[in-house]
Design an enzyme around this catalytic site. Structure first.
Site, PDB file in Angstrom:
ATOM      1  N   LYS A 113       0.999  -1.230   0.052  1.00 43.73           N
ATOM      2  CA  LYS A 113       0.001   0.020  -0.104  1.00 43.73           C
ATOM      3  C   LYS A 113       0.895   1.287  -0.044  1.00 43.73           C
ATOM      4  CE  LYS A 113      -3.897   0.066   2.569  1.00 43.73           C
ATOM      5  NZ  LYS A 113      -4.544  -0.300   3.926  1.00 43.73           N
ATOM      6  N   ILE A 114       0.719   2.201  -1.055  1.00 41.57           N
ATOM      7  CA  ILE A 114       1.583   3.369  -1.332  1.00 41.57           C
ATOM      8  C   ILE A 114       0.242   4.404  -1.134  1.00 41.57           C
ATOM      9  CG2 ILE A 114       2.969   4.889  -2.467  1.00 41.57           C
ATOM     10  CD1 ILE A 114       4.144   2.194  -3.608  1.00 41.57           C
TER      11      ILE A 114
END
Length: 384
Positions: free
Chosen positions: A150-151
Site C-alpha cells: 500500500k502506497i
C-alpha cells in the site's frame, strides 16, 4: 474459473450476488487470532472473501487483545529487537500467513484476487525515495506473490508507484479522494507498466488496485451542509446529505472506464497487462442514520473491489439488496450532485485536499499508535 468464483460459491446468497455482479469482496481486517482459529479461511469459504486489507490501527488493536502475539513478542524482546524491527516482524508474519490462506484464491483467479495488502510507513508519504525503498523491502520480506504494497496517492507518491510497478511490485494505491488525483494514479500505473515492458517484464504478473475512499467524503461534506441547515438553502442542503461520497465514487468509475478504453491502455492490454481496478475503501457507514450497506449496494459495477470492515460485511450478508449495476448510467446525476454542492459554496477541490491531509495525519497517528503498542508489549515481555 473467473475472478469472482469464490464469492459466487459463497453460502451466503447476498454476498454471492455482490460477487456475481463483478465486485471482489475483500475484508478490511486482519489479526492473528483470525488466522490461528481458521476464521479467515471460513470467511473465504462461507462468505466469499477473496482478499484482505490491513492497516496499523487494526494491528495495534489486535496486539493488545488476548495473548496471540505473546510468544513472538517474548522472542523479539529476548533478541533485543527495537520497536521498528519488532513491528516489521509482527506485521509481516501476519501478512505472510494471510497470503498463504488466500493462495488458493490467488491461483484460481490467475492472480486477480487472493490478495493481502500491507502498508508502507505513512510517515514517508511525502518522501518518494523513502516510500519506494520501503515498498521494495516489504515486497522482499513478505516474499509472497499475492502480497500488495500500500502506497499513499500523494503527489510525491505517484512516481514511487510508477517505479514500483515498473519493478514488478504489486501496489494497492491508497488514500485517493479526488478524481484528478485518481487520474494521476492511473497514469502512474500505465507509466509503470510501460517501463516494466521496456525492462522485459511479464506484464501479466503485475496487478494493482486504486483505493478510492468513500464514507469520509460524506462525513466532511455533511458537516459543511449542516452549517447551512438554518439558512435559505436548508432544503437543498438536507437533500444533498449523504450523496457526495457515492457520487464521487461513481465519477471515479467513469474515469476508470475512460482511461482503460484508450489506445494507450489497449497497447498494454494486448501485451498481457491487467487493468488497475478501483477499490472502494472506507465503506463502513459513519452516520447511523444511513443504511449500513449503502457503500456496497450503491457501488456495484464490474471490475471493482469493495474492502469491507467486518460489521459491513456482516450487514451485507444479512440484509444487503443487490439490484445489479448501480454505477454505470449514473454519471450525469452524480456530476449534478457535485455541481449542486459547489453552488452551495462547498468546494470539491477544498474538500478532497483537506481529506487527503487529514487522512495522512490519521495514518501517521495510527502508525505511532502501533509503535507505542509494540513498545509496551516489548517492555512487558522483557520485565517477565
Amino acid at each position: 474459473m473467473t475472478a469472482n468464483t469464490p464469492g459466487q460459491a459463497s453460502a451466503n446468497p447476498r454476498l454471492a450476488d455482490v460477487a456475481r455482479a463483478g465486485v471482489s469482496i475483500w475484508l478490511d481486517d486482519l489479526n492473528r487470532p483470525m488466522l490461528t482459529s481458521g476464521e479467515l479461511g471460513r470467511k473465504v469459504a462461507e462468505l466469499g472473501v477473496v482478499g484482505v486489507t490491513t492497516n496499523p490501527t487494526i494491528f495495534a488493536a489486535a496486539l493488545t487483545q488476548g495473548g496471540a502475539y505473546d510468544q513472538q513478542v517474548a522472542q523479539l524482546a529476548a533478541e533485543g529487537a527495537d520497536v521498528e524491527s519488532a513491528v516489521w516482524a509482527l506485521t509481516t508474519r501476519d501478512v505472510q500467513d494471510a497470503c498463504d490462506v488466500l493462495r488458493p484464491v490467488f491461483d484460481a483467479t490467475d492472480g486477480v484476487d487472493g490478495r493481502v495488502s500491507i502498508e508502507v510507513d505513512p510517515r514517508l508519504a511525502r518522501d518518494k525515495q523513502g516510500t519506494l525503498d520501503m515498498a521494495r523491502r516489504l515486497w522482499q520480506s513478505v516474499d509472497r506473490p499475492n502480497v500488495m504494497i500500500k502506497i499513499p496517492a500523494t503527489v510525491e507518491g505517484l512516481p514511487a508507484i510508477a517505479e514500483a510497478i515498473a519493478e514488478g511490485i504489486n501496489v494497492n494505491v491508497t488514500l485517493i479522494f479526488g478524481i484528478d488525483r485518481y487520474r494521476g494514479v492511473m497514469n502512474a500505473y500505465l507509466t509503470g507498466l510501460e517501463q516494466a515492458r521496456e525492462h522485459g517484464r511479464d506484464l501479466s504478473r503485475i496487478h494493482s488496485v486504486a483505493s478510492f475512499f468513500v464514507s469520509r467524503v460524506d462525513s466532511e461534506v455533511d458537516q459543511r451542509l449542516q452549517q447551512l441547515a438554518d439558512g435559505e438553502h436548508a432544503d437543498q442542503a438536507r437533500a444533498l446529505a449523504g450523496k457526495a461520497g457515492i457520487a464521487n465514487a461513481r465519477l471515479a468509475y467513469q474515469a476508470f472506464e475512460e482511461v482503460f478504453s484508450t489506445p494507450r491502455w489497449a497497447n498494454l492490454g494486448d501485451d498481457g497487462a491487467h487493468k488497475q481496478r478501483p477499490l472502494w475503501a472506507s465503506t463502513g457507514v459513519k452516520n447511523p442514520e444511513y443504511p449500513d450497506t449503502m457503500y456496497v449496494t450503491e457501488l456495484i459495477a464490474p471490475e471493482t473491489v469493495n474492502t469491507m470492515p467486518e460489521k459491513t460485511l456482516q450487514a451485507v450478508a444479512d440484509h444487503g439488496e443487490v439490484t445489479g449495476d448501480t454505477i454505470v448510467g449514473q454519471y450525469e446525476q452524480s456530476a449534478s450532485t457535485l455541481d449542486d454542492l459547489e453552488r452551495l459554496g462547498i468546494s470539491y477541490t477544498q474538500v478532497v485536499e483537506q481529506l487527503e491531509q487529514e487522512g495522512l495525519t490519521k495514518f501517521e497517528a495510527s502508525w505511532e499508535e502501533l509503535l507505542e503498542s509494540v513498545d509496551g508489549e516489548l517492555q512487558r515481555a522483557g520485565a517477565e
